[in-house]
Design an enzyme around this catalytic site. Structure first.
Site, PDB file in Angstrom:
ATOM      1  N   SER A 124       4.825 -11.518   3.593  1.00 17.88           N
ATOM      2  CA  SER A 124       5.914 -11.413   2.629  1.00 17.88           C
ATOM      3  C   SER A 124       7.218 -10.972   3.257  1.00 17.88           C
ATOM      4  O   SER A 124       7.245 -10.266   4.274  1.00 17.88           O
ATOM      5  CB  SER A 124       5.498 -10.406   1.559  1.00 17.88           C
ATOM      6  OG  SER A 124       6.589 -10.044   0.762  1.00 17.88           O
ATOM      7  N   TYR A 148       3.015  -2.026   0.866  1.00 16.29           N
ATOM      8  CA  TYR A 148       2.590  -3.425   0.825  1.00 16.29           C
ATOM      9  C   TYR A 148       3.060  -4.155   2.085  1.00 16.29           C
ATOM     10  O   TYR A 148       2.271  -4.805   2.785  1.00 16.29           O
ATOM     11  CB  TYR A 148       3.170  -4.088  -0.427  1.00 16.29           C
ATOM     12  CG  TYR A 148       2.931  -5.570  -0.558  1.00 16.29           C
ATOM     13  CD1 TYR A 148       1.715  -6.059  -0.997  1.00 16.29           C
ATOM     14  CD2 TYR A 148       3.940  -6.482  -0.262  1.00 16.29           C
ATOM     15  CE1 TYR A 148       1.500  -7.426  -1.127  1.00 16.29           C
ATOM     16  CE2 TYR A 148       3.734  -7.848  -0.394  1.00 16.29           C
ATOM     17  CZ  TYR A 148       2.508  -8.309  -0.826  1.00 16.29           C
ATOM     18  OH  TYR A 148       2.309  -9.659  -0.951  1.00 16.29           O
ATOM     19  N   LYS A 152       0.828  -5.743   5.166  1.00 18.74           N
ATOM     20  CA  LYS A 152       0.962  -7.150   5.559  1.00 18.74           C
ATOM     21  C   LYS A 152       1.348  -7.253   7.034  1.00 18.74           C
ATOM     22  O   LYS A 152       0.829  -8.104   7.769  1.00 18.74           O
ATOM     23  CB  LYS A 152       2.005  -7.851   4.683  1.00 18.74           C
ATOM     24  CG  LYS A 152       1.543  -8.112   3.256  1.00 18.74           C
ATOM     25  CD  LYS A 152       0.425  -9.152   3.221  1.00 18.74           C
ATOM     26  CE  LYS A 152       0.004  -9.534   1.812  1.00 18.74           C
ATOM     27  NZ  LYS A 152      -1.168 -10.434   1.807  1.00 18.74           N
TER      28      LYS A 152
END
Lengths: 320, 320
Positions: A124, A148, A152
């Site tokens: 992302s 997050y 990732k």
């Protein structure tokens, strides 16, 4: 060809399933088997000549994916993830789903010597952060400012190392903000980016919590799916020394988005957007990078949307 | 002040212990307690007024560090690691020592709410790799081409996230190649960088396996130790949006190193270096970045060696 998909019941997973079935082949090989994995059982498509299995399982439970890996899928799409707001609210959950499950998947491939299995993971734009240059590229450091993005980025490193060691054939795509998502507004900070278009097009009110000058780096759902398909078809080595890259989104300001809305649906649609500053959302969104040099992914044959009008027109024709 | 050190029996660990004891204080507070942790028991220094405990333990064993963390050290130096050749030879060992043990250390701090504990970890220039620009800086992406660098890069991300969440106060230093290391040549690809100076200075032969044009980014052991001390003294927030930075090494070619050897110990010392190309070592070393813009660490008060002559002179005076 046997393809396994985690997160198959989700928004991207479902669109990917439909796209794969519509194509019937991947990289020139007929798709004969799909294993659809999610927390809840994904809807089972009925397509002649394709064996479809829908598994409801918790990928954080040790060995959960073993039966799938035992079947030696040629391609694995790893889309299952806890979204950014949930990963921020619960560090343990985010680490378990976003990182540990990916690591276990890699280990499962290693143990079974699935060195030729193409593992496609979604990363992302949220992995970028901190003191960034005005225009980012694939050599810009990932300094994520949320858990997050951290998880990732860690997965990217691990997938790259497992690929470099020849234990699996990994490919990671960093997704831009996906616009226009279907459905309803949610708790994600990016929710407004779809909401300020989707709701007015449906005759409903929407709130824009950020200044109209705010820029975003966006990609339509259709182009993201095309990229996921393409990611399984490119040669792993062609990606270069690091197996992750940023997809060619387009940079668009909120005012340009609203102008495209006006062109597509008139003044009355734009009038349904109420501008109501939300400092919390502004603080998050203003930290998102909006300008990228994506030469690398373009060279590899990944394509983006031409302009925002194309995105909104596609959404309107899909929604009909 | 209570300071705990993992890898305390190692080369850097031992020098750090000596330096801390010589200073007697850190960040203005008297050092009253040292916990020295390593696989083998570190030598116990006998210093008045400082309680020293030497623990031989395996940090990969679950809960191994619990008793140390229960004592709530104000500073933890996390230097324990499996070196790059070993991490490359054994992925599981590297992941266990270099990554999982760091994660467990972070979790241990989180569980005990040691949010003020300053955790200083050593990362490495080996975390860089791939298609790098000529001059790197702290915004250059980490695309490690070895498992050691991958594991260190993952730790950087995790320490940054735990620090951002206020669970610990982390600081990560990326160390340049350390020259001149004492001891004997070893299996590390970087071994020659110390060897071609150390052995001739001791009247022994040495082999240089790379072209003399090869550049390296180096730092003396003394400056690395100064940096580790300083890292515990800077304000965590001052490091910026990402808690890892490259130390200000100096760029030096092998021919410049040999010239400094000539100045310090004459032609006969340089004549003890035999040039014998080793393609395997060349291939590894040529992929190491040698030029960095380290403005950020300099602004934070980290200092490097002035030139290579200073490094060699310091080694000679220390060895006497």
């Amino acid at each position: 060809m046997h393809i396994a998909i985690t997160g198959a019941a989700g928004f991207l997973g479902q669109r990917l399933v439909n796209q794969l079935l519509a194509r019937g082949q991947l990289d020139g090989e007929a798709i004969t088997r799909l294993t659809l994995i999610d927390q809840v059982e994904a809807p089972k498509p009925d397509v002649k000549g394709v064996e479809v299995e829908c598994l409801a399982l918790d990928i954080t439970s040790p060995g959960a994916l073993d039966p799938v890996l035992d079947e030696r899928p040629a391609v694995i799409y790893h889309l299952a993830a806890v979204v950014s707001s949930a990963a921020e609210a619960d560090l343990d959950l985010g680490m378990a789903v976003n990182f540990d499950a990916t690591r276990e998947l890699l280990e499962g491939c290693r143990q079974r010597e699935l060195s030729g299995t193409r593992l496609v993971m979604a990363s992302s734009v949220a992995a970028y952060g901190g003191d960034m240059p005005v225009v980012l590229d694939d050599m810009t450091a990932l300094h994520p400012q949320n858990s997050y993005g951290t998880q990732k980025a860690m997965c990217e490193l691990l997938i790259n190392d497992y690929s470099r060691r020849g234990l699996v054939d990994g490919r990671v795509l960093r997704l831009p903000t996906i616009v226009i998502r279907p459905g309803r507004p949610n708790a994600a900070a990016s929710s407004f980016a779809s909401s300020i278009l989707r709701e007015p097009l449906a005759g409903e009110q929407a709130i824009c919590p950020v200044p109209v000058e705010q820029e975003l780096f966006v990609m339509s759902p259709a182009k993201v799916i095309d990229a996921l398909v393409h990611a399984a078809e490119v040669l792993g080595e062609s990606i270069g020394a690091f197996r992750a890259l940023m997809l060619p989104g387009i940079t668009v300001s909120v005012s340009e988005m609203l102008e495209a809305l006006r062109e597509a649906a008139g003044d009355e649609a734009v009038a349904r957007v109420r501008h109501e500053a939300d400092p919390r959302i502004q603080a998050i969104v203003s930290g998102w990078p909006a300008r990228f040099d994506t030469e690398k992914s373009r060279e590899l044959g990944f394509t983006g949307d031409r302009d925002f009008k194309e995105i909104i027109d596609a959404y309107i024709s899909e929604s009909r």
